[in-house]
Scaffold this motif. Structure first.
Motif, PDB file in Angstrom:
ATOM      1  N   TRP A   1      33.972 -41.731-102.108  1.00 40.80           N
ATOM      2  CA  TRP A   1      34.629 -40.386-102.714  1.00 40.80           C
ATOM      3  C   TRP A   1      35.838 -41.220-103.398  1.00 40.80           C
ATOM      4  CZ3 TRP A   1      39.055 -38.243-100.800  1.00 40.80           C
ATOM      5  CH2 TRP A   1      39.228 -37.247-101.728  1.00 40.80           C
ATOM      6  N   LEU A   2      37.264 -42.090-102.486  1.00 40.68           N
ATOM      7  CA  LEU A   2      38.332 -42.437-103.080  1.00 40.68           C
ATOM      8  C   LEU A   2      38.040 -42.761-104.529  1.00 40.68           C
ATOM      9  CD1 LEU A   2      40.713 -43.069-100.372  1.00 40.68           C
ATOM     10  CD2 LEU A   2      40.564 -40.938-101.928  1.00 40.68           C
ATOM     11  N   LYS A   3      37.031 -43.721-104.992  1.00 41.19           N
ATOM     12  CA  LYS A   3      36.713 -44.160-106.643  1.00 41.19           C
ATOM     13  C   LYS A   3      36.548 -43.430-106.867  1.00 41.19           C
ATOM     14  CE  LYS A   3      34.270 -47.850-107.735  1.00 41.19           C
ATOM     15  NZ  LYS A   3      32.633 -49.021-108.022  1.00 41.19           N
ATOM     16  N   ARG A   4      35.467 -42.574-107.013  1.00 38.69           N
ATOM     17  CA  ARG A   4      35.218 -41.610-107.919  1.00 38.69           C
ATOM     18  C   ARG A   4      36.382 -40.439-108.381  1.00 38.69           C
ATOM     19  NH1 ARG A   4      31.076 -39.269-105.189  1.00 38.69           N
ATOM     20  NH2 ARG A   4      32.005 -37.923-104.310  1.00 38.69           N
ATOM     21  N   PHE A   5      36.602 -39.894-107.898  1.00 40.59           N
ATOM     22  CA  PHE A   5      38.134 -39.266-107.557  1.00 40.59           C
ATOM     23  C   PHE A   5      39.155 -39.753-108.841  1.00 40.59           C
ATOM     24  CE2 PHE A   5      42.638 -37.837-106.500  1.00 40.59           C
ATOM     25  CZ  PHE A   5      42.307 -36.626-106.283  1.00 40.59           C
ATOM     26  N   LYS A   6      39.286 -41.011-108.444  1.00 47.89           N
ATOM     27  CA  LYS A   6      40.742 -41.816-108.767  1.00 47.89           C
ATOM     28  C   LYS A   6      39.909 -42.148-110.591  1.00 47.89           C
ATOM     29  CE  LYS A   6      42.804 -44.669-105.742  1.00 47.89           C
ATOM     30  NZ  LYS A   6      42.993 -46.292-105.191  1.00 47.89           N
TER      31      LYS A   6
ATOM     32  N   GLU B   1      40.529 -38.189-112.282  1.00 52.88           N
ATOM     33  CA  GLU B   1      41.523 -38.170-112.063  1.00 52.88           C
ATOM     34  C   GLU B   1      41.888 -38.907-114.219  1.00 52.88           C
ATOM     35  OE1 GLU B   1      45.942 -38.713-109.975  1.00 52.88           O
ATOM     36  OE2 GLU B   1      44.305 -39.395-109.184  1.00 52.88           O
ATOM     37  N   ASN B   2      41.351 -40.434-114.029  1.00 51.14           N
ATOM     38  CA  ASN B   2      41.601 -41.044-114.882  1.00 51.14           C
ATOM     39  C   ASN B   2      41.340 -40.469-115.893  1.00 51.14           C
ATOM     40  OD1 ASN B   2      43.510 -43.147-113.431  1.00 51.14           O
ATOM     41  ND2 ASN B   2      41.430 -44.560-113.097  1.00 51.14           N
ATOM     42  N   ALA B   3      40.121 -39.928-115.885  1.00 54.87           N
ATOM     43  CA  ALA B   3      39.320 -39.646-117.311  1.00 54.87           C
ATOM     44  C   ALA B   3      40.319 -38.131-117.672  1.00 54.87           C
ATOM     45  CB  ALA B   3      37.902 -39.163-116.631  1.00 54.87           C
ATOM     46  N   VAL B   4      40.621 -37.129-116.725  1.00 50.05           N
ATOM     47  CA  VAL B   4      40.853 -36.388-117.112  1.00 50.05           C
ATOM     48  C   VAL B   4      42.572 -36.450-117.568  1.00 50.05           C
ATOM     49  CG1 VAL B   4      42.645 -34.097-115.858  1.00 50.05           C
ATOM     50  CG2 VAL B   4      40.227 -34.556-115.302  1.00 50.05           C
TER      51      VAL B   4
END
Length: 102
Positions: free
Chosen positions: A88-93, A96-99
């Motif tokens: 979950w944290l990996k996907r969130f990061k 966030e980097n894509a945004v």
């Protein structure tokens, strides 16, 4: 740690938490392997030993009873939870980097 005249409950709980943290350090990596390997038996013995030391129990106390009285969740439940949290944290990061890169 001896059963009689040993460290108090706080120190025993600290011992249990340190051992659990060490065992769960690489849980996102080895969790899938644990299901199919013989390591589950070895980790089960270690969990039982830690739980028995935490509650100052003798070897005759069952694994389930020791884990319950020591208030230590079994690794078979904690490892998948750690892996889900890692993913979950990996996907969130990544999101966030894509945004931020836009």
């Amino acid at each position: 740690m001896p059963n009689l005249r040993g460290p108090d409950e706080r120190r025993r709980r600290l011992f249990a938490n340190v051992i659990s943290s060490i065992l769960l350090y690489g849980a996102p990596v080895w969790r899938d392997e644990l299901v199919t390997s013989k390591l589950q038996v070895v980790l089960g013995r270690l969990e039982r030993s830690v739980a028995q030391r935490t509650i100052s129990a003798y070897r005759t106390v069952s694994s389930n009873a020791a884990m319950l009285l020591a208030r230590i969740p079994p690794l078979r439940f904690m490892a998948p939870m750690r892996k889900r949290m890692y993913m979950w944290l990996k996907r969130f990061k990544e999101e966030e980097n894509a945004v931020l890169s836009k």
